[in-house]
Design a protein around this motif. Structure first.
Motif, PDB file in Angstrom:
ATOM      1  N   ASN A  31     -29.597  45.713 -69.048  1.00  0.00           N
ATOM      2  CA  ASN A  31     -31.007  46.003 -69.212  1.00  0.00           C
ATOM      3  C   ASN A  31     -31.375  47.432 -68.818  1.00  0.00           C
ATOM      4  OD1 ASN A  31     -33.773  45.622 -69.556  1.00  0.00           O
ATOM      5  ND2 ASN A  31     -34.045  44.889 -67.464  1.00  0.00           N
ATOM      6  N   ILE A  32     -30.512  48.390 -69.180  1.00  0.00           N
ATOM      7  CA  ILE A  32     -30.802  49.768 -68.757  1.00  0.00           C
ATOM      8  C   ILE A  32     -31.904  50.418 -69.588  1.00  0.00           C
ATOM      9  CG2 ILE A  32     -28.565  50.304 -67.668  1.00  0.00           C
ATOM     10  CD1 ILE A  32     -27.849  51.683 -70.384  1.00  0.00           C
ATOM     11  N   TYR A  33     -32.357  49.748 -70.652  1.00  0.00           N
ATOM     12  CA  TYR A  33     -33.415  50.329 -71.475  1.00  0.00           C
ATOM     13  C   TYR A  33     -34.807  49.914 -71.027  1.00  0.00           C
ATOM     14  CZ  TYR A  33     -29.465  51.508 -74.335  1.00  0.00           C
ATOM     15  OH  TYR A  33     -28.275  52.012 -74.757  1.00  0.00           O
ATOM     16  N   TRP A  34     -34.871  49.113 -69.995  1.00  0.00           N
ATOM     17  CA  TRP A  34     -36.174  48.664 -69.512  1.00  0.00           C
ATOM     18  C   TRP A  34     -36.196  48.805 -67.995  1.00  0.00           C
ATOM     19  CZ3 TRP A  34     -40.267  48.706 -72.287  1.00  0.00           C
ATOM     20  CH2 TRP A  34     -41.425  48.019 -71.905  1.00  0.00           C
ATOM     21  N   THR A  35     -37.312  48.485 -67.375  1.00  0.00           N
ATOM     22  CA  THR A  35     -37.433  48.670 -65.929  1.00  0.00           C
ATOM     23  C   THR A  35     -36.557  47.658 -65.169  1.00  0.00           C
ATOM     24  OG1 THR A  35     -39.316  47.198 -66.059  1.00  0.00           O
ATOM     25  CG2 THR A  35     -39.794  49.537 -66.030  1.00  0.00           C
TER      26      THR A  35
END
Ligand SMILES: [Cu+2]
Length: 257
Positions: free
Chosen positions: A8-12
């Motif tokens: 989930n590195i594309y979101w917080t």
């Protein structure tokens, strides 16, 4: 060790506080709003690009514009932005309500290049302090005539019980630093000479997090961090009981003066 992000590195990173729920809701709303508008605009753009492409035998048509369309595409974004401003302001207002009465107050002071935390002793309230009284010996500027001064203790990690409101008194001893905990959805500058008292949070889950300074404050900035541990009430009580019997050495030294 702070919580490690494995996906989930594309979101917080996963939220850990009550105020974070509202912040995330606002963020998600703005993200999808702009995403939808972006795709709509690009679709119309590409459609007309192809429809009115240059073709042999077709003469270009000069348009004087369309007042109705102008009014619509000026009013609509104005209303959307106005709505966003009101919504954003409401969220800001809600998460900046005064800290609850039962909150645990912790002073957090940044300096080049680390963080100090001051906890209240058995009385439950911090000793009076003033930024003007900060000296190399008395790093929190504690008023030594206050009997609570001997009870306060200081640490280099922030330990809080899960679910307990924590009221932060934020300070800096030298330059501008920033208190930033992504999982708490809190970002607040610490300004020398000021005590910022409007930050408080309530944790929703336990875990190990990291406080990292988020204002470029000098050559050691990259390493200006401190661990944050959100633990159960029992674990906190145990930790607190051990800390509170050993008054902080800086406060002790200052008291001897
Ligand atoms: Cu800093």
């Amino acid at each position: 060790m702070a919580e490690v992000r494995s996906g989930n590195i594309y979101w917080t990173p996963r939220n850990a506080t009550l105020n974070g729920i509202e912040t995330d809701r606002l963020l998600t709303f703005i993200f999808w709003l702009t995403a939808i508008v972006f795709f709509l605009v690009q679709t119309v753009f590409v459609y007309y690009l192809i429809k009115y492409r240059r073709r042999p035998g077709v003469k270009a048509h000069y348009s004087h514009g369309n007042n109705t369309l102008e009014i619509i595409w000026t009013t609509l974004p104005t209303l959307i932005f106005l709505g966003l401003a009101i919504y954003g302001n409401r969220v800001w207002y809600e998460i900046h309500q005064p800290a609850p009465q039962n909150a645990l107050t912790v002073e957090i002071t940044g300096y080049q290049f680390a963080w100090d935390f001051r906890y209240p002793g058995s009385s439950g309230t911090l000793a009076r302090s003033d930024v003007r009284d900060i000296t190399p010996m008395n790093k929190f500027g504690v008023d030594m005539t206050d009997p609570r001064a001997k009870e306060d203790f200081s640490t280099t990690e922030l330990v809080v019980p899960i679910g307990k409101p924590v009221h932060v008194l934020l300070r800096s001893r030298d330059v501008i630093h920033s208190f930033y905990v992504p999982e708490f959805r809190i970002y607040q500058d610490a300004v020398p000479g000021r005590t910022i008292g409007w930050i408080w949070f309530k944790t929703l889950r336990s875990g190990n997090f990291q406080l990292a300074c988020s204002q470029l404050c000098g050559k050691g900035h990259y390493n200006m961090k401190a661990p944050i541990r959100v633990v159960s009430q029992e674990e906190y009580d145990k930790w607190y009981a051990e800390k509170v019997i050993k008054p902080n050495v800086f406060i002790e030294l200052a008291a001897k003066k």
